[in-house]
Write a protein that holds these residues in place. Sequence first.
Motif, short mmCIF file in Angstrom:
data_model
loop_
_atom_site.label_atom_id
_atom_site.label_comp_id
_atom_site.label_asym_id
_atom_site.label_seq_id
_atom_site.Cartn_x
_atom_site.Cartn_y
_atom_site.Cartn_z
N THR A 179 10.38 0.52 -5.48
CA THR A 179 9.88 1.44 -6.50
C THR A 179 10.92 2.49 -6.87
O THR A 179 10.71 3.26 -7.80
CB THR A 179 8.62 2.19 -6.00
N ASN A 180 12.02 2.48 -6.13
CA ASN A 180 13.09 3.45 -6.38
C ASN A 180 12.56 4.88 -6.31
O ASN A 180 12.86 5.72 -7.17
CB ASN A 180 13.74 3.15 -7.73
N GLY A 181 11.72 5.12 -5.34
CA GLY A 181 11.15 6.46 -5.19
C GLY A 181 11.04 6.81 -3.72
O GLY A 181 11.05 5.94 -2.86
N SER A 182 10.95 8.10 -3.46
CA SER A 182 10.83 8.54 -2.07
C SER A 182 9.41 8.29 -1.57
O SER A 182 8.46 8.52 -2.32
CB SER A 182 11.12 10.03 -1.96
N VAL A 186 0.83 -1.22 0.00
CA VAL A 186 0.00 0.00 0.00
C VAL A 186 0.86 1.26 0.00
O VAL A 186 0.42 2.31 -0.46
CB VAL A 186 -1.02 0.04 1.16
N ALA A 187 2.10 1.14 0.51
CA ALA A 187 2.98 2.31 0.47
C ALA A 187 3.56 2.49 -0.93
O ALA A 187 3.85 3.61 -1.36
CB ALA A 187 4.12 2.14 1.49
N ALA A 188 3.72 1.37 -1.65
CA ALA A 188 4.31 1.45 -3.00
C ALA A 188 3.33 2.09 -3.98
O ALA A 188 3.74 2.80 -4.90
CB ALA A 188 4.69 0.05 -3.47
N ILE A 191 7.54 0.51 4.47
CA ILE A 191 7.69 1.77 3.72
C ILE A 191 9.06 1.82 3.05
O ILE A 191 9.19 2.20 1.88
CB ILE A 191 7.49 2.97 4.67
N VAL A 192 10.08 1.41 3.81
CA VAL A 192 11.45 1.41 3.26
C VAL A 192 11.54 0.43 2.08
O VAL A 192 12.08 0.76 1.02
CB VAL A 192 12.48 1.03 4.35
N VAL A 193 10.93 -0.75 2.26
CA VAL A 193 10.94 -1.75 1.18
C VAL A 193 10.24 -1.19 -0.06
O VAL A 193 10.74 -1.30 -1.19
CB VAL A 193 10.26 -3.07 1.65
N ASN A 252 2.12 8.29 -8.23
CA ASN A 252 2.72 9.61 -8.42
C ASN A 252 3.63 9.60 -9.64
O ASN A 252 3.59 10.50 -10.48
CB ASN A 252 3.52 9.96 -7.15
N ARG A 253 4.44 8.54 -9.71
CA ARG A 253 5.39 8.47 -10.84
C ARG A 253 4.64 8.28 -12.15
O ARG A 253 4.94 8.91 -13.15
CB ARG A 253 6.37 7.32 -10.61
N VAL A 254 3.66 7.38 -12.10
CA VAL A 254 2.88 7.11 -13.31
C VAL A 254 2.19 8.40 -13.78
O VAL A 254 2.15 8.69 -14.97
CB VAL A 254 1.83 6.01 -13.02
N GLY A 255 1.69 9.17 -12.81
CA GLY A 255 1.02 10.41 -13.16
C GLY A 255 1.94 11.34 -13.91
O GLY A 255 1.63 11.81 -15.01
#
Lengths: 247, 775
Positions: free
Chosen positions: B439-442, B48-50, B432-434, B56-59
């Motif tokens: 996803t290589n994103g913040s 759910v965190a990913a 969240i860290v995983v 966001n990235r897809v957007g």
Amino acid sequence: MQQPVDTGAAEQRVQKQRGFAPTLVHTDQVIREYPSGEGILRAVNNISLDIPERRLVCIKGRSGSGKTTLLNLIGGLDRPSSGAIWLDGDWISDLGESEVVTIRRDKIGFVFQTFGLIPILTATENVEIPLRLAKTPVDVRAERVEEVLEMVGLGERARHRPHELSGGEQQRVAIARALANRPKLLIADEPTGQLDLRTGRTIMQLMYRLVRETGLSAVVATHDPTLIDLADRVIELRDGELVSDSG
Amino acid sequence: MQSNGPTSHSSFRRFFALIGAPLRRRLGADPVMGSTFMVVILITAAAVAAIPIILNRVGDQGLFETLDNAFVTQRGINVELEGQLPRSGDAPLSTVTQHGDGYRDNLAESLQTIIEDTQWTVDSSRHNQLLDELEVATGGFQQYFQFRYQSGLDDQIELIEGREPEPTDPINLSEITDIPEDVEDAEVPLFEVKIGTGTAEIKELQIGDLIALLPDGDDRLNSGASRGYFESYLAVEIVGIFEPIAPDSDFWYSDYRTYETDIYTDPDQTIHYSMGIPAESVLEELQAMNDPGDWRYNWRFFVEPGSVAMTDTERTGSDLRSLSQNLGPYEQLAEMTPNEAARNMNVRTLLPTLLSGAERQYGLTSAVLSLVIAGIVTIGVALSGLLGALVASRRTPEIALMRSRGASPRQLSASQITEGIILAIPAALIGIVVASLLTNGSPLVDSVVAALSVSLVGVLALWLLTRRIWTVDLGSLMGRRADVPKGSGQRRVVVELMVVALAIAGIVLLRQRGVTTSATNEGIDPYVAAVPVLAGLATGIVAVRIFPWLARQLAKFAGRRPDVVPFLGLRRIAEPSLGRHLPLVVMILALGMAVFAGAIWYSIETPEPIVIEELTAEEAQELESARAGVNEAFQDGITQGFWLTIFMAGLYAGLAVICALALTAEERRRDVGYLRTMGATRDQALGLTMIEQIPSALLAGVIGVGFGGLLTWLIAPGLDIASLYPPEEQVVIGVNWLLASGQALGLILVAVIAAFGFAWIARRSDLTDVLRAGE
């Protein structure tokens, strides 16, 4: 590590004994050791004994004296570290797993302190299990179940589940189940351990009666001295060693 | 920085000491349960965190692709003015630059930030090229000529022949050979121009060629010009031929007439539109000729595709729509040009359409990924509940002892919640860290909120399923009467019937009117929106009711046979038991979600081609516009979401099977021990374990596929997947039964492998130990 044993000499001795007193079980210098911490615990130490047919034998001793281990060895549930065990014509300590399973199924009935009933099954269904394991035909199975339940006095409680029965009744179902395959040997490990004194005595009386009526032998482990007076023979263990044998 | 180091370090150490010690204690107390619960929370929180990070990235990627795929003219903002800007001496074109900059400076801030570059063109009105006798005799066609100035042109072209145009003296028309004979000889202004290679080639012009022109009375730009202007011949001399350095560059703004004649052909006629570049110093002279007629000014504001963020689209789109309606800082330009000319001003851009298209696709992606989150969280919470049941089962003796020593239900409850939080919060943080690493994103605020919410809901589910052991009668608890199967309470039956009825009514409503509250499509009806979850619950309830009945019927049949394994196995699974039925519900939910996700994934991966018949120009333009709005980023986002769902569903199903086995392991181990004393072989014990898992996996397989089909049927009509695809492709969402069967088989295989693993481990256990444990 199982020690080699001279089974030939022991067999001769058993056969000799059978000549005048039919022996059902013979243990020959049986030792059972377990790893314990950094050392080895010898739970059963060099026990040799004979159990004749049609006898109620009590094994007494304090907790940890080796009663359960000895019963497990006799019943083929465990294997000796050394020594040999003979049961009704077979050196069970030398047999493979599948042969021991067959012997357990056909020749031995077990009764446990906690009854060992399957809670989701009725008394009848619990008693049916060994017969199902032996793939007994359905009609024979029904007859046999009725017979053994009547034998233990539970004919009218056949449709009840364990939680609907008292502790004594549950143990009687367990005994009926143990008798279902008409075994030659009944092994009972603290069968009265969870019962009050009166019920426990009733159970012992039942076993005494069964030995007399059906011709089986029963080996009962208990540390309750008030129950052993019904036994034909009393064997006492202490720290894994046989310290007295009334027979 | 250095001075902060030790402080931060010790703060971290203190934090980890604070969290670590109780965590170690809890994990040490029950490592299997503790770590399993942490794993469930961790993977659910990670998923759910990913999703917000992916979304966001897809957007942003999707928006970038939408704009980058669009033509520069579609994403750019073109402001056109027909009129004449004030002429100012030596550098008349600097006025055009100034006005363009001024216009840009007065745009809304959201528009200023997305404009990368500004360019302008200044076009004269149209002139007719005079044709020679031969051309007239052979039905010569209309050939128009315009003068053009274009900013930055010199950097984009290379003069390959001739020279730069300069002011020159008038010329006598008689010097021009290729004109009709009836044209009277007169001295006319001559303008030197350079033309592109394309123009030279099409019009067969060379250096030194002269063309005679006459203003075109049909050109709207000339509507204000004086009558005499239309009789004013002028001449053009080709003095230079240039070649565009990069003919396909965005610089040309899809307007190639600067260097190549545009040929318009229809069945009735052929028309040439050509342009020549005169010297800047003749602009005033040219403008004076058709004054008060108009010239056409185009300011082209280039939009950088990467400068627009999905979060800004609403504001940018709104500012653009406002600009199109009000022509932006109209007043500013209006002051610079005669009022009547300023009326002919317009703004051309497809940017609002592109942005709203991207927003629509983003909304769809967001809706789909929200569904994914809902599905994952639902299964995750159900699994947490299952773990709660497992905890209850394992802790019964411990809790009984604590209660017998005076621990109150409130104390035990608080202890369980505290333990859950101690395990869940670190798991969520690791999740969240995983998610961030995968996803290589913040991580976003939404990710943190979602992950922590999952952990708290997980704790709640754990607590709810364990609370029965501190609320049940202590006597029953100490007597292990919890093992005893009990019939359903009336209250439970009523609640279950209500859920099923609500689900059926919701399904009818959802299919009848969609997810909105009214025909006006305003707002979402929460009841109807909850239908998928209700349907999942109802399916689980029905399954839990059907399963024991089915197992009982099979057990009756098996009971007539002499074998023990099918009879006993089926009797065991026929018993109403949370430990056996909750895994079934989790498996059904997981498989249902996987089938639904698989259906959408397969459907969008295999769009059906549509044959597009011959289109009108307008339809073709719309098609092109629709095609420009399509990009793969949103498709990828949705695909990622569905893959994540399928992966998570598989993981949850596997965990559910393992939990089911773990829940019943002790009971089975004990029963198998007793059975072996009665002569059951190891193979029979193995068979018993298998038969307890396979029917539930089979039923979960069948009902899960059905539930997945129901979800697809319910939700698919509300998913406008078509907007993600070019008009030539049509996405028809439907369950691919082969894929769904494969997923069901996968679940069954997982169950079989897990059961086999458990049975194999149990097979190795020593019988005397098992019996001793039973006592």
